[in-house]
Enzyme design. Structure first.
Site, PDB file in Angstrom:
ATOM      1  N   LYS A 153      -3.786  -6.291   4.185  1.00  0.00           N
ATOM      2  CA  LYS A 153      -4.544  -5.255   3.472  1.00  0.00           C
ATOM      3  C   LYS A 153      -4.970  -5.724   2.076  1.00  0.00           C
ATOM      4  CE  LYS A 153      -0.545  -2.643   1.670  1.00  0.00           C
ATOM      5  NZ  LYS A 153      -0.761  -2.807   0.229  1.00  0.00           N
ATOM      6  N   ASP A 154      -4.346  -6.793   1.561  1.00  0.00           N
ATOM      7  CA  ASP A 154      -4.716  -7.325   0.246  1.00  0.00           C
ATOM      8  C   ASP A 154      -5.851  -8.336   0.319  1.00  0.00           C
ATOM      9  OD1 ASP A 154      -2.673  -5.864  -0.952  1.00  0.00           O
ATOM     10  OD2 ASP A 154      -1.227  -7.502  -0.816  1.00  0.00           O
ATOM     11  N   SER A 167      -2.839   3.148  -5.711  1.00  0.00           N
ATOM     12  CA  SER A 167      -3.909   3.074  -4.712  1.00  0.00           C
ATOM     13  C   SER A 167      -4.872   4.248  -4.840  1.00  0.00           C
ATOM     14  CB  SER A 167      -3.280   3.073  -3.307  1.00  0.00           C
ATOM     15  OG  SER A 167      -4.190   3.469  -2.329  1.00  0.00           O
ATOM     16  N   ARG A 211      -6.940   5.100  -2.561  1.00  0.00           N
ATOM     17  CA  ARG A 211      -6.917   5.747  -1.235  1.00  0.00           C
ATOM     18  C   ARG A 211      -5.786   6.772  -1.161  1.00  0.00           C
ATOM     19  NH1 ARG A 211      -3.495   5.046   2.823  1.00  0.00           N
ATOM     20  NH2 ARG A 211      -2.578   3.282   1.725  1.00  0.00           N
ATOM     21  N   ARG A 212      -4.598   6.363  -1.564  1.00  0.00           N
ATOM     22  CA  ARG A 212      -3.453   7.280  -1.522  1.00  0.00           C
ATOM     23  C   ARG A 212      -3.645   8.442  -2.491  1.00  0.00           C
ATOM     24  NH1 ARG A 212       0.620   2.164  -1.538  1.00  0.00           N
ATOM     25  NH2 ARG A 212       0.782   1.855   0.728  1.00  0.00           N
ATOM     26  N   ARG A 214       2.164   0.312 -10.710  1.00  0.00           N
ATOM     27  CA  ARG A 214       1.857  -1.084 -10.395  1.00  0.00           C
ATOM     28  C   ARG A 214       3.140  -1.913 -10.322  1.00  0.00           C
ATOM     29  NH1 ARG A 214      -2.345  -3.702 -11.847  1.00  0.00           N
ATOM     30  NH2 ARG A 214      -1.321  -5.258 -10.535  1.00  0.00           N
ATOM     31  N   ARG A 224       8.298  -1.226  -8.552  1.00  0.00           N
ATOM     32  CA  ARG A 224       7.818   0.148  -8.379  1.00  0.00           C
ATOM     33  C   ARG A 224       8.964   1.118  -8.068  1.00  0.00           C
ATOM     34  NH1 ARG A 224       3.808  -0.066  -3.925  1.00  0.00           N
ATOM     35  NH2 ARG A 224       4.345  -2.250  -3.628  1.00  0.00           N
ATOM     36  N   CYS A 271     -11.411  -3.141  -2.397  1.00  0.00           N
ATOM     37  CA  CYS A 271     -10.208  -2.364  -2.737  1.00  0.00           C
ATOM     38  C   CYS A 271     -10.540  -1.336  -3.811  1.00  0.00           C
ATOM     39  CB  CYS A 271      -9.082  -3.290  -3.199  1.00  0.00           C
ATOM     40  SG  CYS A 271      -9.483  -4.215  -4.689  1.00  0.00           S
TER      41      CYS A 271
END
Length: 308
Positions: A80-81, A123, A125-126, A143, A149, A234
């Site tokens: 995903k990165d 994120s 998206r989140r 981050r 985290r 992203c």
């Protein structure tokens, strides 16, 4: 097999776990390997959200350079990165069997979601999906690597933080007090690991291709083509999940406004045989085009203008 395959990796605990997984699998096939750890810009700059840094592939760029200048032979990434467009001269050679793609909320204690609360995530998206569901909540930036985290969650007055379940499970730091967010559509290729090599490196391409899982490759390809066609990189709240269930590929994708108020969603099902035998464009591309034609183009423009 006297040649040693130099495996490039970030030096976080999760990245090293992933690289060591590939290392052991290659060695089981009779290859000689060694790890080469490299720090990425994404690991070094922890005080800015990823989208503010303006770099596509911030966690992969350093390893791309190391591969192109001959320091390492292959690299292992959380898929995903990885940018949907790989640098010239670098190719994808294997997608490993995918772990769970789920997002989870790690909580300090029981949460009353009807009340205002603070949730952390780095994120877009989140954040967008959370605010769409809970517009009365606040979302703060988070981050750092997984361990950092988790520690920040402990140290701050937040009710919870959102993580990819696969990453926490892989390094055995999944807290008991977590909740699966089955309503949240994951990032394209979340839970998958990918290996890349130089396009002209026949030896390492052949060696690593032996680790490829065809089911994971099919599903992540659809998801990443959906992302690429929407031109999200992203920097947009885009989710996508393709799953093979019985003899069908089930796909769902979404695009949200940054504040979560706007939501565009699409779902599609296709027989696996039809997908493999079709001469038409990939499923991920066709559903993304449909989404763009039904409000997605305007929404993507708004997002790009807001992030300038």
């Amino acid at each position: 097999m006297d040649k040693i395959i130099r495996i490039g990796t970030r030096d976080s605990e999760l990245a090293l776990w992933q690289a060591n997984t590939v290392k052991s699998q290659l060695e089981n096939l009779g290859y000689k390997t060694e790890l080469v750890a490299v720090k990425s810009t994404g690991d070094l700059i922890l005080d800015k959200p990823l989208y503010e840094l303006g770099i596509t592939g911030i966690f992969t760029k350093t390893l791309d350079i190391a591969m192109l200048n001959g320091t390492v032979d292959i690299a292992v990434h959380s898929m995903k990165d990885v940018p949907t467009a790989l640098p010239k001269g670098i190719v994808q050679t294997a997608v490993l069997p995918r772990a769970t793609s789920e997002d989870i909320l790690v909580k300090k204690e029981k949460i009353d979601y009807s009340q205002p609360c603070i949730v952390a995530t780095g994120s877009l998206r989140r954040k967008a999906q959370w605010l769409h569901r809970y517009p009365h909540h606040s979302v703060v930036d988070l981050r750092g690597n997984v361990n950092t985290r988790l520690q920040k969650l402990t140290d701050n007055n937040w009710e919870g933080a959102v993580f990819a379940k696969a990453g926490l499970k892989r390094i055995n730091v999944l807290p008991e007090n977590h909740e699966t967010l089955d309503w949240m559509i994951p990032a394209p290729a979340q839970g998958a690991m990918v290996i890349v090599a130089l396009e002209n490196d026949a030896f390492n391409k052949e060696a690593t291709s032996k680790l490829n899982d065809s089911t994971s490759e099919i599903c992540t390809t659809i998801e990443r083509l959906f992302l690429k066609t929407l031109e999200g990189g992203c920097t947009a709240p885009i989710g996508a999940l393709a799953e093979i269930i019985d003899d069908s590929i089930q796909f769902k994708g979404c695009l949200f406004s940054l504040d979560g108020t706007q939501k565009l969603e699409i779902a599609r099902s296709i027989k696996v045989d039809n997908y493999l035998n079709t001469t038409q464009e990939n499923l991920g591309i066709s559903v993304a085009k449909e989404l763009l034609e039904n409000g997605g183009k305007e929404l993507m423009l708004k997002i790009k203008n807001a992030l300038k």
